[in-house]
Design an enzyme around this catalytic site. Structure first.
Site, short mmCIF file in Angstrom:
data_model
loop_
_atom_site.label_atom_id
_atom_site.label_comp_id
_atom_site.label_asym_id
_atom_site.label_seq_id
_atom_site.Cartn_x
_atom_site.Cartn_y
_atom_site.Cartn_z
N GLU A 128 0.83 -1.20 0.00
CA GLU A 128 0.00 0.00 0.00
C GLU A 128 0.86 1.25 0.00
O GLU A 128 1.94 1.28 0.60
CB GLU A 128 -0.94 0.07 1.22
CG GLU A 128 -2.31 -0.50 0.99
CD GLU A 128 -2.37 -1.97 1.32
OE1 GLU A 128 -3.38 -2.62 0.95
OE2 GLU A 128 -1.42 -2.48 1.92
N THR A 129 0.35 2.26 -0.68
CA THR A 129 0.86 3.63 -0.56
C THR A 129 -0.27 4.49 -0.02
O THR A 129 -1.39 4.45 -0.54
CB THR A 129 1.35 4.17 -1.91
OG1 THR A 129 2.43 3.36 -2.39
CG2 THR A 129 1.82 5.61 -1.79
#
Length: 271
Positions: free
Chosen positions: A44-45
């Protein structure tokens, strides 16, 4: 844009779960956020921007895998709180940071060198073993539970810690068995080692074969193991080659997750 990579649910670099963190003045178009997340290529970002004062939240927060936006992510929330605290942008009164997300308002309270996240507890519903899942997994689970709308995972109990650690599933075969992923878990062989249960998480449907430490999955793991071990406060160890520690506390329809984080990269997006 400034980009940081922060290892979450660990107190040392190159362990736990790395998340990209980008703090903005406002969100650009969704397509750009997705392109950045694909370029960062971590599970995830997180993207966040400040909200006007006086509202129910301080920051708007969104999470993207390399393939899509997700409804809930614990480790990238912890990483975002770590970044804001490191920048001196935590609340001046010491109150928890408040994030407006797809899963409602989530908070991150300072706790020693880390933070405690307040997330919605996943509603568990026992299910029959779906056809083909045991073959894709490579073993027959003791039980199967759906984890509800925010997580969208199947939670599978395996016979023991060794079975979890040695699991080598067919990731392609797992894709059709959940909305987001498959989480496997077992009771710890020896709680004296400092953890009560182990888990691993596989999310090929959203572009992540294995996620090292999944905070959101612990909103299901906490009620699952609290019911079996008779305690509201537990410690989970998640991961295969790369591991991290999540301290959980079940509070009814909310689950508290406590962990540390370490910044390992600090740079800029030039494109």
């Amino acid at each position: 844009m400034r980009l940081r990579i922060i290892d979450a649910f660990t107190d040392r670099p190159f362990a736990g779960n790395p998340a990209g963190v980008v703090l903005l003045d406002a969100f650009p178009e969704d397509a750009r956020l997705q392109l950045i997340a694909a370029e960062v290529n971590l599970s995830e970002t997180a993207f966040a921007h400040p909200l006007p004062p006086g509202g129910e939240a301080d920051w708007a927060l969104r999470w993207f895998t390399p393939r899509c936006e997700v409804d809930l992510c614990g480790h990238a929330t912890l990483a975002t709180a770590h970044a804001l605290t490191a920048d001196g942008r935590a609340r001046a009164d010491g109150a928890p940071l408040r994030f407006a997300t797809r899963s409602g308002v989530l908070t991150a309270a300072p706790n020693g060198g880390g933070h405690t996240l307040d997330l919605p507890t996943a509603p568990l519903a026992e299910e029959e073993l779906p056809a083909g899942l045991a073959e894709a997994l490579g073993t027959v689970p003791l039980s199967v539970h759906d984890t509800g709308p925010h997580c969208g995972d199947l939670l599978l109990e395996l016979p023991g810690e060794k079975a979890v650690r040695e699991l080598a599933p067919d990731h392609r075969g797992l894709v059709r068995h959940s909305r987001r992923g498959v989480v496997v878990t077992a009771r710890a062989d020896d709680p004296a080692e400092g953890y009560d249960f182990v888990s691993r998480g596989f999310f090929p449907r959203v572009g992540i074969d294995e996620d090292p430490v999944t905070g959101s999955a612990h909103t299901a793991l906490a009620p699952f193991w609290s019911a079996r071990l008779g305690r509201d406060r537990l410690t989970g160890l998640q991961g295969g080659a790369r591991t991290g520690i999540v301290r959980t506390e079940l509070r009814g329809d909310r689950t508290l997750l406590t962990g540390d984080a370490v910044t390992v990269f600090d740079g800029a997006i030039l494109a």
